[in-house]
Design an enzyme around this catalytic site. Structure first.
Site, PDB file in Angstrom:
ATOM      1  N   THR A  51       0.573  -1.099  -0.496  1.00 31.96           N
ATOM      2  CA  THR A  51      -0.470  -0.030  -0.048  1.00 31.96           C
ATOM      3  C   THR A  51       0.821   1.194  -0.111  1.00 31.96           C
ATOM      4  O   THR A  51       1.872   1.128   0.015  1.00 31.96           O
ATOM      5  CB  THR A  51      -1.108  -0.232   1.279  1.00 31.96           C
ATOM      6  OG1 THR A  51      -0.111  -0.023   2.293  1.00 31.96           O
ATOM      7  CG2 THR A  51      -2.097  -1.176   1.542  1.00 31.96           C
ATOM      8  N   ALA A 112       7.610  -8.846   8.600  1.00 34.03           N
ATOM      9  CA  ALA A 112       8.536  -8.785   7.882  1.00 34.03           C
ATOM     10  C   ALA A 112       9.884  -8.101   9.195  1.00 34.03           C
ATOM     11  O   ALA A 112      10.432  -8.329   8.668  1.00 34.03           O
ATOM     12  CB  ALA A 112       8.822  -7.095   7.207  1.00 34.03           C
ATOM     13  N   TYR A 235       5.294  15.483  15.659  1.00 36.04           N
ATOM     14  CA  TYR A 235       6.421  14.371  14.799  1.00 36.04           C
ATOM     15  C   TYR A 235       7.732  14.214  15.573  1.00 36.04           C
ATOM     16  O   TYR A 235       8.300  13.741  16.143  1.00 36.04           O
ATOM     17  CB  TYR A 235       6.059  14.562  13.399  1.00 36.04           C
ATOM     18  CG  TYR A 235       5.362  14.057  12.562  1.00 36.04           C
ATOM     19  CD1 TYR A 235       5.740  12.241  12.580  1.00 36.04           C
ATOM     20  CD2 TYR A 235       4.408  14.121  12.287  1.00 36.04           C
ATOM     21  CE1 TYR A 235       4.790  11.965  11.571  1.00 36.04           C
ATOM     22  CE2 TYR A 235       2.860  13.603  11.864  1.00 36.04           C
ATOM     23  CZ  TYR A 235       3.106  12.271  11.025  1.00 36.04           C
ATOM     24  OH  TYR A 235       2.547  11.875  10.502  1.00 36.04           O
TER      25      TYR A 235
END
EC number: 1.3.1.9
Length: 398
Positions: A51, A112, A235
Site C-alpha cells: 500500500t 517482516a 512528529y
C-alpha cells in the site's frame, strides 16, 4: 457480492477488489506516461510493498525501470463472503500487470520483523534473482515482536516532555475538535523507537549482506515523514520523532557497510499523503485537508506515485539529488515551500465547523481516503457484483 464503503473511525472496513486494481492501473499509467528512469534499478526488494509509498516504490521500479520486484508485506486474503485487505488486492493487481509485461514479480506474506520472513526472502532472492540492487524499506506497523527476545513493542503517538493541545477534524462527525495528548513515558518512547526506528532496517541489511544477496553498488532507502513546525510537536519532537532520529543514526552504519561495496544508504523524506497510518493521527486529516487546498491551488499537489517516481528519477538515480544537510534525500520540498506552509498556518486557526468545506479540501481528503480501499475510482461500476476471493498466484506464505 456488491461491496460498499463501510467506515469506522479512521479505518474503512470494506475493500473493493476491482477498485484496488483500477487504482494500481492508474499509478502504472502515470509512470509509463512519464517515461523510463535512467540508470534505474533492475532487481528490487520492497519491504512493506502493498500500500501507499511502498506500493508506489514497487510500481515505479517495475514500470519505470523494467525491474524484477520482490515484495514483502502482511495482508489478509478475501473469501467468497468477506473482502480481504486493500494491500492484498493491490498486490494481486500489480502482479497481474507486471506478469503481462513479462516482468518478474513475487510476493512474501508474513511478519517482516521476523527472522523467518527474512530467511525466506533470502531463499527466494537466491533462487530467482541471485542478488538485488535496491532495497526499499517502507514498513508502517503499530506493533513489533522482537525477533531475538520475543518481546512485543507497541508504538505510541504522543508528545515528549509536555502535554499538547491539537486541533483536528473529527472525520466521522465532520467537526473541528481539540485533542489533548499527554506526554509519553520513557518506556513508550523506547517502545516506539523499537517499532519505528532503524533497528529492523539494519537487521534486514545485515541479513542480506551476510547472505551475499546484495549486489555491488546496491542502494537502500527507508521512507519517512518529517513535516514542518505545525506538525513538529507530534512528529519531530514527539515519540515518533525519537524513532525518526534513530533512523538518522542507524543509516550512518548501514551507509558505511554498503559504501564498502560501492553502494549507498539514505533516509528519504516524503510529503504528507493520506494513508491508513496518517489518518489515525489526530491532527493529520485537518493538516492534509489544508495542505491539499493550498497545493492544488498552486498546482504542486502530489500523491504517493508522483512522490516516489520523482524520488527515483531525481534523487535515488538522478545526477543532482535533492539532499539535505543531514544527508537525507528530500522529495517533500514542495510541501515545505514557505509560501505553502505560511498559508496552511494562516488557515489553521480560521477553520470552523461552518467553513470546513470552504477553507479546506476536506472533500479531497475523504476521496483520497476511500481510494485507499478501492472506492471513488473513476470508471469502476460499484453496483456490479464482485468476487472478493482473489488469488495472488506467486505468493509465498510464511
Amino acid at each position: 457480492m456488491i461491496i460498499k464503503p463501510r467506515v469506522r473511525g479512521f479505518i474503512c472496513v470494506s475493500t473493493h477488489p476491482t477498485g484496488c486494481e483500477a487504482n494500481v492501473r492508474e499509478q502504472i499509467d502515470y509512470v509509463k506516461a512519464r517515461g523510463p528512469i535512467a540508470n534505474g534499478p533492475k532487481k528490487v526488494l520492497v519491504i512493506g510493498a502493498s500500500t501507499g509509498y511502498g506500493l508506489a516504490a514497487r510500481i515505479s521500479a517495475a514500470f519505470g525501470s523494467d525491474a524484477a520486484t520482490l515484495g514483502v508485506f502482511f495482508e489478509r486474503a478475501g473469501s467468497e463472503t468477506k473482502a480481504g485487505t486493500a494491500g492484498w488486492y493491490n498486490t494481486a493487481a500489480f502482479e497481474k500487470f507486471a506478469t503481462e509485461k513479462g516482468l518478474y514479480a513475487t510476493s512474501i506474506n508474513g511478519d517482516a520483523f521476523s527472522d523467518e520472513v527474512k530467511a525466506r526472502t533470502i531463499e527466494v532472492i537466491k533462487r530467482d534473482l541471485g542478488q538485488v540492487d535496491l532495497v526499499v524499506y517502507s514498513l508502517a506497523a503499530p506493533k513489533r515482536t522482537h525477533p531475538k527476545s520475543g518481546e512485543v513493542f507497541s508504538s505510541t503517538l504522543k508528545p515528549v516532555g509536555k502535554a499538547v493541545n491539537l486541533r483536528g477534524i473529527d472525520t466521522d462527525k465532520e467537526v473541528i475538535k481539540e485533542t489533548v495528548l499527554e506526554p509519553a513515558t520513557q518506556k513508550e518512547i523506547d517502545d516506539t523507537v523499537a517499532v519505528m526506528g532503524g533497528e529492523d532496517w539494519q537487521m534486514w541489511i545485515d541479513a542480506l549482506l551476510e547472505a551475499g544477496v546484495l549486489a555491488d553498488g546496491a542502494k537502500t532507502t527507508a521512507f519517512t515523514y518529517l513535516g514542518e513546525k505545525i506538525t513538529h510537536d507530534i512528529y519531530w519532537n514527539g515519540s515518533i520523532g525519537a524513532a525518526k532520529k534513530d533512523l538518522d543514526q542507524k543509516v550512518l552504519g548501514i551507509r558505511e557497510k554498503l559504501a564498502a561495496k560501492g553502494g549507498d544508504a539514505r533516509v528519504s523524506v516524503l510529503k504528507a499523503v493520506v494513508t491508513q497510518a496518517s489518518s489515525a493521527i489526530p491532527m493529520m486529516p485537518l493538516y492534509l485537508s489544508l495542505l491539499f487546498k493550498v497545493m492544488k491551488e498552486k498546482g504542486t499537489h502530489e500523491g504517493c506515485i508522483e512522490q516516489v517516481y520523482g524520488l527515483y528519477k531525481d534523487s535515488l538515480y538522478g545526477a543532482a539529488p535533492h539532499i539535505d544537510e543531514e544527508g537525507r534525500l528530500r522529495a517533500d520540498y514542495k510541501e515545505l515551500d514557505p509560501e505553502v506552509q505560511n498559508r496552511v498556518q494562516e488557515l489553521w486557526t480560521q477553520v470552523t465547523n461552518d467553513n470546513i468545506y470552504e477553507l479546506t479540501d476536506f472533500s479531497g481528503y475523504k476521496t483520497d481516503f476511500l481510494r485507499l480501499f478501492g472506492f471513488e475510482i473513476a470508471g469502476v461500476d460499484y453496483e456490479a457484483d464482485v468476487n472478493p476471493d482473489v488469488q495472488i498466484p506467486k505468493l509465498v506464505q510464511v
